[in-house]
Scaffold this active site. Structure first.
Site, short mmCIF file in Angstrom:
data_model
loop_
_atom_site.label_atom_id
_atom_site.label_comp_id
_atom_site.label_asym_id
_atom_site.label_seq_id
_atom_site.Cartn_x
_atom_site.Cartn_y
_atom_site.Cartn_z
N GLY A 16 6.70 0.70 -1.63
CA GLY A 16 6.92 -1.51 -0.86
C GLY A 16 6.47 -1.66 -0.18
O GLY A 16 4.72 -1.77 -0.67
N SER A 17 6.85 -2.42 0.12
CA SER A 17 6.23 -3.21 0.69
C SER A 17 4.93 -3.15 1.76
O SER A 17 4.13 -3.99 2.12
CB SER A 17 6.95 -4.59 1.28
#
Lengths: 634, 383
Positions: A324-325
């Protein structure tokens, strides 16, 4: 014929026949003498050897398994006394009957019976076979009393592996178990044939098994006909297993385990950013390795196997998830290093970006407005990184990711580590026989799509970001002089000013109001952390759902919720610890994983502070030399 | 006989009789028995209890009994032969009906002070009664089959009872000792041939219908000792190992590993000579066999010097018995013949066997003391 003649004839006959009888006796006794000569002179050597075979029993002496300690010397895996009942089949006569007798005193399960039968087939008749271990005092005395009626049976004092920290260290330490047939094929160590001998079956116990195991000794015993040992003739103790010290901090590990246990399923790794030494590595839920050391029951094992939260898998090293981020630092660094953009590069986020016929959304529907790189990291703006990705292309991102330890095993000394995945067009052609779509670069730039990483890899990535060095993670600190950890690492091949931009962005995430994890900041001066949240989608959000409103995580089944991730390091000014937290289906990186990372990094520093203050004060004479493993030191 | 220059020993005083006793034989017996005490002491790992002390006591009692028997006129014993035989037969029947079971066989009667094995006493009683029967027999008598029927019954009855106990070893000894007396009494060899042929025919039938499983096992194990290394064959294997590992000089008193670590079974009874051989080696075993051989020689000499048929047959019978004990026991423990459970008298621990041979020696001594007494063909003489 006269009576006299008759009598004389009879006397002659009697004398004759007496002589015959005497001769037969001389012949018979001569046969005995011949037999004596044959047995005692001709066959003497053979029978002497057989007599020694009878009375001398050669037994393997299992060396004590090496202890496992944490970096401060706190014992993590030790040996405890364990009473077991054994049988020597050649002395028992009817083994079946003897086992039934023993079974009346000590209940034997079906699994016990199977194992005993297997050991009986595998071992030579003179080798003692363990019938049951971990006997209670009552059972020991019941058997002792009945020993005269139980030929071949004896009570042994052995050692059982004990793990004082239980579940907290289950995945790191692994456990010990009996050698399987496969183990026996692979090794010719005679110890493996010793019934009841345990070898490492996972984790550190398996990884460092040869050091921990030691080498077999031998013992010459004089035994009597029923197998009772009369005396020891000679003994060679072999080589005891070597003490292995890990880089772990038991107190921290204990804390991390407790903190993660509050979640359904989670993993965390804490690493020393300068040395690469793993401070804590934890996966929850776990199992009790003590159960495995004494032999876990079938039902308990099945329950562990079937649990959807996978307690038997060490998610910290073997769980591969979209980062993810938390991956955005890699994209940012790749962009900066490419020279195509600099830190002042600005992008205006309207909530989405169009590429071809596809629309790529930012996590904030309304958009972020105009952001520079630090602002984009602070807000975790997806559109900004879509833009970077479009400009620099997948190969640059992939190369940067690999530089930071993603996409391949980082080489921690634990069995079962998985490599994760850093995709690029070449990989896709090779593995999926398909062309790379430009849109996939966009997805990958925010750590979704094909990108997979283990929590360990994310921790290593963070450590390399924080330290600027290519630190290699490791668990072994020292193994009795045979090995010492490497603590110096070369600088990473990235411009320091570019790295500084990314670190500034991570600092903004936690320490500037509006950052995605500002709520999770550490407020104690000098201990502040910098980090990056990540929430990884595990399901596809359809256009229809998007138009009718994306369902909130709380409304989803646990299995469909986003993974929550957080990577962080602290203190910001002089990074010492890096941490990666993964909460499976934890919904929100900033909201769920962030506070955990904060608590862990705070605990690291608090423990250091407490130890520093103890070290400064003169120690009282009676102070224990080892820190107490149980308390958290807050 | 016209030229009889002998004095009538029946008229001797007790003092004269004591003087006539072969004290060298008594000494020899005591010496052999003492070796037995030493081995029993060793069998108990260097303790007089439980075997050596009790065996010494029994031997002491036996020694007194032996001397008493020796002093009593041989003609009295001759008169007593049939009644004694009758009493022991009753005991044998009693033991079959009410006896205590030991090791799967009915063998002994508990008399309180002693556990009496009538079969052991029968060994000497049978010799007495056969010597009595053949005492007056001429060669013509011995040639007549009707004359041989009564002694065959005298032998057959106790053998059948002992077989039923079941005690194969003692039955065999009774048969063989009786056979020796038949042989010495002039029974023609072809008659033995016929008997042996009959036995050969009877063996398969006996195997099938008479022998117990454990006895069949023993024979089978003898024929193939490796077939059952932990069962009956185990004993013989371990015994042979003990013999062999003793070597020339042995392992030393109390140092036998096979015996002291209990690999050797029954080391205080049937296998005691094994222990002796293990601890004293070939030298010790040969010395022991030499002493035993001397005992046998005494028996033959006494028989040779006796002037009446009863004494000769009795002395030879006792000697044959002693020889059978020795041969069967030693051959068995060395793996030459099947395990039949025969002790080694004077050495093995056991009350009745000791008593039995001491009675035998007593009779032997009595034959010696009364070697020149006058006896009629009917054996009554003038007491």
């Amino acid at each position: 014929m006269s009576a006299y003649d008759r009598d004389a004839e009879r006397q002659r006959m009697l004398s004759r026949r007496t002589l015959v009888l005497g001769g037969m006796q001389v012949a018979a006794v001569s046969a005995l003498v011949g037999r004596l000569y044959y047995l005692q002179i001709v066959e003497r050597d053979r029978y002497s050897m057989l007599a020694d075979d009878n009375r001398i029993s050669l037994r393997l002496v299992a060396p004590p398994r090496g202890q496992i300690l944490d970096r401060f010397g706190v014992p993590l895996a030790v040996n405890e006394q364990n009473f077991s009942v054994t049988v020597v089949s050649e002395r028992a006569g009817d083994v079946r009957q003897i086992l039934d007798e023993v079974g009346k005193l000590v209940p034997l399960t079906e699994a016990d019976e199977r194992r005993i039968q297997r050991d009986l087939q595998r071992s030579r008749a003179f080798a003692p076979i363990t019938i049951k271990e971990n006997l209670s005092w009552d059972q020991v005395s019941a058997i002792e009393v009945n020993l005269p009626d139980l030929p071949g049976i004896s009570i042994d004092v052995g050692q059982v592996r004990s793990y004082p920290f239980g579940e907290a260290l289950a995945h790191v330490l692994g456990y010990v178990g009996a050698a399987t047939d496969k183990d026996l094929e692979k090794s010719d160590d005679p110890l493996l044939t010793l019934p009841g001998f345990r070898i490492g079956k996972g984790g550190v116990e398996k990884q460092f098994d040869s050091a921990l195991r030691g080498a077999a000794g031998t013992q010459q015993l004089e035994v009597n006909a029923v197998g009772r040992v009369i005396r020891e003739l000679s003994r060679d103790n072999g080589q005891p297993g070597r003490e292995t010290t890990l880089t772990l901090d038991a107190k921290l590990q204990h804390y991390v385990h407790q903190r993660l246990s509050a979640e359904m399923s989670a993993a965390a790794v804490v690493i020393d950013v300068r040395t690469g030494g793993i401070q804590a590595l934890c996966s929850c839920p776990a199992f009790d390795p003590n159960q495995f050391a004494v032999g876990i029951g079938y039902d308990a094992y099945q329950a562990l196997l079937k649990d959807e939260r996978t307690p038997l898998i060490n998610k910290a090293i073997a769980g591969q998830y979209p980062p993810g981020s938390t991956f955005k630092m890699i994209t940012a660094l790749a962009a900066l290093e490419s020279g195509i953009v600099n830190a002042d590069h600005r992008v205006t986020c309207s909530g989405h970006i169009e590429l071809g016929s596809h629309r790529f959304h930012c996590w904030r529907r309304g958009g972020h407005g105009t952001l520079d790189m630090v602002g984009a990291l602070m807000n975790s703006c997806d559109v900004y990184f879509y833009d970077l990705a479009q400009r620099i292309g997948m190969d640059r991102i992939a190369a940067m990711a690999r530089k930071f330890g993603l996409g391949d095993k980082v080489g921690l000394e634990l069995p079962g580590e998985r490599p994760g995945l850093v995709p690029d067009p070449a990989w896709k052609r090779r593995a999926l026989k398909a062309a790379w779509h430009p849109g996939e670069t966009l997805i990958a730039s925010m750590g979704q799509g094909y990108v997979l990483a283990t929590p360990l890899q994310l921790a290593v990535m963070t450590a390399r970001l924080a330290s600027g060095h290519v630190v290699q993670p490791h668990l072994a600190k020292s193994i009795e002089g045979q090995y010492r950890e490497q603590t110096e690492w070369p600088r990473i091949d990235v411009k320091p000013e570019n790295l500084a931009v990314v670190l500034k962005g991570m600092n903004a995430v936690t320490n500037i109001p509006g950052g995605t994890a500002y709520k999770s900041r550490i407020t104690i001066p000098g201990m502040e952390m910098a980090g990056k949240s990540g929430s990884a989608q595990v399901r596809r959000i359809s256009m229809a759902e998007r138009s009718s409103g994306v369902r909130k995580n709380e409304d989803l089944a646990w299995r469909e919720r986003d993974h929550a991730l957080f990577v962080a390091f602290a203190p910001v000014d002089a990074p010492k610890y890096a941490c990666a937290v993964f909460v499976e289906h934890g919904s929100s990186g900033g909201g769920v994983a962030g506070p955990i990372a904060r608590d862990i990094l705070l605990e690291c520093q608090m423990l250091d502070a407490a130890r520093a203050s103890v070290a400064q004060q003169p120690e009282p004479a009676t102070a224990p030399s080892r820190p107490d493993a149980g308390s958290t030191g807050q | 006989m016209s030229l009889d220059l002998s004095i009538d020993r029946g008229a001797m005083t007790i003092g004269e009789k004591l003087g006539q006793i072969s004290w060298s034989l008594v000494l020899l017996i005591t010496l052999v028995a003492s070796i037995g005490f030493a081995m029993l002491y060793s069998a108990a790992n260097g303790h007089f209890d439980p075997w050596a002390s009790r065996q010494m006591l029994r031997f002491g009692v036996g020694l007194v009994a032996m001397l008493l028997i020796a002093l009593i006129d041989i003609r009295f014993w001759m008169k007593l032969a049939y009644p004694l035989y009758g009493i022991v037969m009753l005991l044998l029947i009693g033991v079959d009906l009410f006896g205590n079971v030991g090791k799967g066989a009915q063998r002994w009667i508990d008399l309180g002070i002693i556990q009496l094995q009538p079969s052991e006493i029968m060994k000497v009683t049978l010799v007495m009664v056969l010597a009595r029967y053949f005492h007056g027999a001429t060669l013509e008598d011995s040639g007549r089959i009707p004359f041989l029927i009564p002694p065959l019954l005298l032998v057959g009855a106790p053998v059948a009872l002992v077989l039923a106990q079941p005690n194969l070893g003692t039955s065999l000894m009774l048969v063989m000792a009786a056979g020796a007396l038949f042989f010495l009494s002039g029974v023609r060899l072809w008659k033995f041939g016929v008997l042996i042929a009959a036995i050969i025919i009877a063996v398969p039938l006996t195997w099938q219908f008479v022998l117990h499983d454990y006895q069949r096992d023993r024979v089978e194990t003898f024929l193939d000792p490796d077939s059952d290394p932990l069962g009956t064959g185990y004993h013989i294997t371990q015994s042979k190992i003990a013999f062999g590992s003793g070597g020339l000089m042995g392992k030393g008193f109390l140092q036998g590993t096979q015996s002291h670590l209990n690999f050797l079974p029954e080391k205080q009874t049937d296998f005691i000579f094994t222990m002796l051989a293990e601890e004293f080696g070939l030298v010790g075993s040969l010395f022991f066999l030499f002493l035993y051989g001397l005992l046998l020689l005494y028996g033959f000499i006494i028989a040779g010097r006796c002037r009446h048929q009863f004494g000769k047959l009795l002395a030879l019978g006792v000697t044959v018995n002693l020889f059978l004990y020795l041969f069967i026991n030693v051959a068995m423990i060395m793996g030459l013949i099947p395990v039949v459970g025969v002790p080694l008298p004077l050495i093995s621990y056991g009350g009745t066997a000791t008593l039995g041979v001491m009675i035998g020696f007593g009779l032997l001594l009595s034959v010696h003391v009364h070697r020149d007494v006058r006896m009629s063909r009917r054996g009554m003489g003038d007491l």
